[in-house]
Design a protein around this motif. Structure first.
Motif, mmCIF file in Angstrom:
data_model
loop_
_atom_site.group_PDB
_atom_site.id
_atom_site.type_symbol
_atom_site.label_atom_id
_atom_site.label_comp_id
_atom_site.label_asym_id
_atom_site.label_seq_id
_atom_site.Cartn_x
_atom_site.Cartn_y
_atom_site.Cartn_z
ATOM 1 N N ALA A 270 -26.892 13.015 -5.691
ATOM 2 C CA ALA A 270 -28.144 12.936 -6.611
ATOM 3 C C ALA A 270 -28.855 13.969 -7.214
ATOM 4 O O ALA A 270 -28.741 15.208 -6.655
ATOM 5 C CB ALA A 270 -29.175 12.382 -5.472
ATOM 6 N N ASN A 271 -29.461 13.745 -8.324
ATOM 7 C CA ASN A 271 -30.301 14.904 -9.113
ATOM 8 C C ASN A 271 -31.361 14.094 -9.767
ATOM 9 O O ASN A 271 -31.538 12.852 -9.732
ATOM 10 C CB ASN A 271 -29.240 15.446 -9.971
ATOM 11 C CG ASN A 271 -28.528 14.517 -10.863
ATOM 12 O OD1 ASN A 271 -29.215 13.655 -11.630
ATOM 13 N ND2 ASN A 271 -27.310 14.923 -10.852
ATOM 14 N N GLU A 272 -32.259 15.254 -10.779
ATOM 15 C CA GLU A 272 -33.181 14.537 -11.142
ATOM 16 C C GLU A 272 -33.005 13.223 -12.259
ATOM 17 O O GLU A 272 -34.038 12.407 -12.486
ATOM 18 C CB GLU A 272 -33.800 15.689 -12.052
ATOM 19 C CG GLU A 272 -34.606 16.513 -11.169
ATOM 20 C CD GLU A 272 -35.444 17.829 -12.107
ATOM 21 O OE1 GLU A 272 -35.867 17.295 -12.931
ATOM 22 O OE2 GLU A 272 -35.538 18.661 -11.583
ATOM 23 N N SER A 273 -31.818 13.298 -12.770
ATOM 24 C CA SER A 273 -31.746 12.192 -13.821
ATOM 25 C C SER A 273 -31.037 10.885 -13.313
ATOM 26 O O SER A 273 -31.034 10.008 -13.790
ATOM 27 C CB SER A 273 -30.583 12.784 -14.884
ATOM 28 O OG SER A 273 -29.312 13.088 -14.198
ATOM 29 N N ASN A 274 -30.511 10.932 -12.063
ATOM 30 C CA ASN A 274 -29.986 9.733 -11.479
ATOM 31 C C ASN A 274 -30.694 9.102 -10.322
ATOM 32 O O ASN A 274 -29.977 8.328 -9.674
ATOM 33 C CB ASN A 274 -28.474 10.076 -11.130
ATOM 34 C CG ASN A 274 -28.142 10.855 -9.990
ATOM 35 O OD1 ASN A 274 -29.167 11.328 -9.340
ATOM 36 N ND2 ASN A 274 -26.819 11.329 -9.981
ATOM 37 N N LYS B 147 -33.055 6.596 -8.340
ATOM 38 C CA LYS B 147 -33.827 5.332 -8.562
ATOM 39 C C LYS B 147 -34.930 5.449 -8.726
ATOM 40 O O LYS B 147 -35.792 5.491 -7.720
ATOM 41 C CB LYS B 147 -33.074 4.327 -7.487
ATOM 42 C CG LYS B 147 -31.695 4.189 -7.668
ATOM 43 C CD LYS B 147 -31.365 3.240 -6.351
ATOM 44 C CE LYS B 147 -29.717 2.727 -6.500
ATOM 45 N NZ LYS B 147 -29.442 1.878 -5.441
ATOM 46 N N SER B 148 -35.480 5.377 -9.818
ATOM 47 C CA SER B 148 -37.201 5.577 -10.359
ATOM 48 C C SER B 148 -37.732 4.244 -9.593
ATOM 49 O O SER B 148 -39.042 4.236 -9.187
ATOM 50 C CB SER B 148 -37.510 5.720 -11.469
ATOM 51 O OG SER B 148 -36.968 4.413 -12.363
ATOM 52 N N THR C 121 -26.755 5.399 -1.629
ATOM 53 C CA THR C 121 -25.701 6.025 -2.508
ATOM 54 C C THR C 121 -25.256 7.108 -2.355
ATOM 55 O O THR C 121 -25.325 8.385 -2.715
ATOM 56 C CB THR C 121 -26.159 6.043 -4.002
ATOM 57 O OG1 THR C 121 -27.258 6.986 -3.933
ATOM 58 C CG2 THR C 121 -26.449 4.700 -4.490
ATOM 59 N N VAL D 161 -22.728 9.351 -3.991
ATOM 60 C CA VAL D 161 -23.641 10.060 -5.291
ATOM 61 C C VAL D 161 -24.024 11.225 -5.525
ATOM 62 O O VAL D 161 -25.060 11.123 -4.549
ATOM 63 C CB VAL D 161 -23.982 8.786 -6.376
ATOM 64 C CG1 VAL D 161 -24.512 9.356 -7.468
ATOM 65 C CG2 VAL D 161 -23.220 7.656 -6.513
#
Length: 825
Positions: free
Chosen positions: A556-560, A562-563, A551, A554
């Protein structure tokens, strides 16, 4: 006709013990292959080959290679669901055209009586492009109208071993093996027979022109114009013997190449470092160590002029404890200048040509034999004064009754059944009975830690025996657990483990994929050969393009994040309790692309740490190693000693700096993690510029509070910026990250004081503030030969100061130090 029956009957009549691999029941399976009758093991005699030295066996061998709708050149971009072992019993197999090697294939002969693959007298001469129907007797990757069928850098998991290649009867140009290939590959125990050099015939044993290897060991080259014609990013090569060749080794190009225990006898030229620009990067560096040249008029030819600064890294050469006997010239420079003269007698030579860094002279271009640059790590040597090495066991003298099959024992290996209990019982039972575990091909899913006790011997099948950790045990990043645990703390003994993969399935953020605790005393360490970590990018991993597509658009940060793609805590941990461990050709790979994808589509998968060595016992060998795409670092030596590494290779994760390296794994002091937030602050480099390369990028190598460390070749690379490999080059620089190697004290934390910033380096550095006062915690007696980095501004950051830079490159691709020496406390 069942040829195996007659082979076994003949063995019984003659009283000869057949090779176990031929006798064992082959019942491996391939999850993901819908053909329930698909066979991994193929005995060429079962396909009609006679091996009588007269019959043309070409078609039978090709049928053994291709049977089962396998991944074919120009038809399949790659895949793991059609592996094969193509096996040759003793005999002489005549072929009249090229045998094309398929993807994910192991070509294996009987080591007790090596089979011969012999080219017929009408075998078509090759032109180097396969226009006559192939390139070489065995063609690793064939050429088509648009080049090679597969990218050499993506051609993984293949072997050739225990076979003789005879092209001596070919009247024209001939090649034994064409081998453009990549990691987790090997050629071992192979003999090449070519026409004598005086015939003038253009015979070559091995030809490699591209790829990202790789390992070779135990090869013999008899005759030929060129024994080995090598061009590849990097390779580790040992125990090669050349006799009666015109040129033993022609080095076409490389970034770094390590030769150990090479023997060259009665050849016109030993090693020629090519001055031809076969590839635009040229020859980066060579290391020749513990080797022997006898009756070779010119032992080594180099195109590098002493003191030449353009390009800085061209053809760095290190000769470390090499004997030259009856060699007229040991090192011949351009214009026929003898940089190291020879003579009629025997002499042992140490020599370096290239860039050198040491704490006294700092950075200099150097040609010479300063003894300071050639210390020996005596604790890691054999009794004969050469560095220790240990070949992968073939078990050629072990009867079939000494093997126990995982599938026969009751383990499913189907990728769905819980094999946790069965695997545990299997290895415990085998060790207690002094038997060898034959881990049939399959995916063995375990929900708990698999403990491997001392006394274990384990061998997989076709690099398709995969231990897969999954489930709740491996979910807790704050409390990581091993998927495979070798020994427990305090345990002593010895193991042998080969040809096996360890992986995870789905999200397993708390998985230490291999934890090694065992301490092996004495002269013979435990061994791991071709034991690979592979996370994601293969069928059944649930970490493929469907789950973990990139991605780049996008932020990226802690909230988004992909766990579901956080798939491991660490690839391999050699703990403080361990010692006396030898690893060879072991690749720790976090997938950057989906092997099953027809376009090799990129994926983003997170595993925090690569290889962590914390052994307090020492005597650790890391031979022919790769560790790629780990978030925090790829290699870390922490408060350890007596470690031999060579050659090591790494790549920074392709997704970084989106997210930067401090995500998604928090810094854990227990493991000596780097603290990117402290070191980089808000300068994580998401807004790339020439003056601000990203700081929060994975370290290639960290050395913390460790002593007596020898690193014999490195290739530490940073190719991508946010999954784009054109961004850095578009800036007409090769700066994808700020730094690559860190040397620190033993407190396991970064010690930068942010006293301003140096924009060119992209991070602040404040000297040695915070270092431990204990000399035992210092890093000292560290030597690195042929240190090569790519895409990093700073090669080495030493106690917060950048001491070696990559401001000059070979065509923007590479830079190198022939010697990096750090003996200061």
């Amino acid at each position: 006709m069942n040829h195996n029956f007659f082979l076994c009957l003949g063995a019984l009549i003659l009283g000869v013990q057949a090779y176990w691999m031929e006798e064992v029941q082959h019942q491996g399976i391939v999850p993901g292959n819908t053909n329930s009758s698909y066979e991994i093991f193929r005995n060429v005699k079962d396909y009609g080959a006679l091996g009588d030295g007269e019959t043309d066996d070409t078609d039978a061998i090709k049928l053994a290679m291709t049977d089962g709708n396998r991944c074919a050149p120009f038809e399949c971009a790659g895949g793991t669901t059609t592996p094969a072992v193509v096996y040759f019993p003793p005999g002489t197999y005549m072929i009249s055209s090229t045998i094309t090697d398929y993807f994910y294939t192991q070509i294996i002969g009987d080591p007790t009586d090596m089979p011969v693959l012999k080219a017929s007298s009408d075998f078509p001469p090759d032109d180097g492009q396969g226009s006559t129907g192939g390139f070489g007797m065995i063609d690793g990757i064939p050429y088509g109208a648009n080049g090679l069928a597969w990218l050499g850098v993506n051609s993984f998991f293949r072997q050739i071993r225990n076979i003789e290649i005879d092209m001596s009867g070919v009247a024209g140009k001939a090649t034994g093996i064409h081998w453009p290939t990549a990691q987790a590959t090997s050629i071992q125990n192979v003999v090449f027979r070519m026409a004598h050099k005086d015939t003038g015939l253009e015979h070559t044993g091995i030809f490699i022109e591209e790829g990202s290897g790789g390992f070779m060991e135990g090869l013999e080259f008899h005759g030929g114009k060129i024994g080995a014609n090598f061009g590849n990013q990097q390779f580790t090569v040992r125990n090669l013997y050349f006799v009666d060749c015109e040129t033993a080794i022609n080095q076409l190009w490389d970034w770094t190449w390590t030769y150990q225990n090479i023997k060259v006898e009665n050849c016109d030229v030993g090693i020629e470092i090519s001055s031809d620009a076969y590839a635009e990067s040229g020859v980066g560096s060579l290391l020749v160590i513990d080797s022997w040249f006898k009756d070779v008029p010119v032992a080594i030819k180099t195109p590098r002029v002493p003191g030449n600064m353009t390009p800085e890294a061209a053809a760095s050469l290190v000769i470390n404890q090499v004997e030259f006997d009856g060699c007229e010239t040991i090192v011949l420079g351009p214009d026929d200048e003898a940089l190291v003269p020879g003579g009629s007698g025997s002499v042992v030579v140490n020599f370096a040509q290239g860039h050198v860094w040491d704490p006294v002279n700092l950075h200099q271009d150097y040609t010479g034999d300063n003894a300071t640059y050639f210390p020996r790590l005596t604790e890691l040597e054999n009794s004969d004064g050469r560095y220790f090495s240990q070949a992968k066991p073939h078990y050629d003298d072990v009867p079939i009754t000494s093997f126990v099959s995982a599938r026969s024992f009751g383990c499913a290996g189907d990728g769905e059944t819980d094999d946790s209990t069965c695997l545990a019982r299997l290895v415990q039972t085998a060790a207690s009975q002094n038997k060898i575990v034959f881990l049939d091909a399959g995916h063995y899913k375990t929900y708990t830690t698999l403990y491997i006790p001392s006394g274990s011997r384990i061998v997989g099948e076709g690099l398709s025996s995969v231990i897969v950790g999954t489930g709740t045990t491996f979910q807790h990043m704050a409390n990581p657990q091993p998927v495979v645990q070798v020994g427990v703390p305090g345990e002593k003994g010895r193991i042998e483990w080969s040809d096996t993969l360890v992986a995870t399935r789905g999200p397993t953020p708390g998985a230490i994929i291999i934890q090694y605790n065992l301490y092996t005393e004495g002269l013979e360490p435990s061994g791991l050969w071709d034991v690979h970590v592979r996370v994601g990018g293969f069928a059944g991993s649930e970490l493929q393009i469907e789950q973990c597509a990139i991605t780049p658009d996008v932020e990226a940060n802690e909230s988004n994040l992909k766990s579901e793609c956080i798939a491991g805590f660490m690839s391999m941990h050699i703990t403080k309790y361990a010692g006396g461990v030898y690893t060879e050709n072991c690749w720790l790979w976090i997938a950057d692309h989906d092997i099953e994808s027809p376009t090799n589509a990129q994926v983003t998968i997170f595993v925090g740490r690569g290889l962590l060595v914390e052994s307090k016992k020492g005597k650790v060998w890391i031979i022919g190693s790769g560790s790629e795409h780990h978030t925090l670092y790829n290699y870390q030596l922490r408060e350890t000693h007596d470690v031999w590494m060579g050659l090591i290779q790494s790549e920074t994760p392709y997704y970084q700096p989106n997210p930067p390296a401090h995500l998604p794994f928090p810094t854990m002091a227990l493991y000596g993690d780097p603290d990117f937030l402290e070191a980089c602050g808000d300068e994580t480099g998401e807004k790339f510029s020439e003056d601000n390369p990203p700081c929060a990028m994975a370290w290639g190598l960290r050395v913390l509070g460790s002593q007596n460390i020898g690193i014999f070749g490195t290739g530490l690379y940073s190719f991508f910026y946010n999954n784009d490999n054109t961004v850095c080059k578009a800036q007409d620089v090769d700066w994808c990250q700020a730094r690559m190697i860190e040397i620190e004290d033993g407190n396991g934390s970064e010690t930068y004081e942010r006293k301003g910033k140096d924009k060119r380096r992209g991070h602040g550095h404040g000297g040695r503030g915070g270092r431990s006062n204990s000399a035992d915690d210092d890093t000292k007696h560290l030597i690195v030969y042929n240190l090569n980095t790519l895409g990093s501004v700073s090669m080495v950051t030493r106690y917060g100061e950048d001491v070696a830079f990559t401001e000059n490159h070979i065509e923007g691709y590479n830079s190198g130090l022939a010697v990096y020496l750090d003996n200061e406390p």
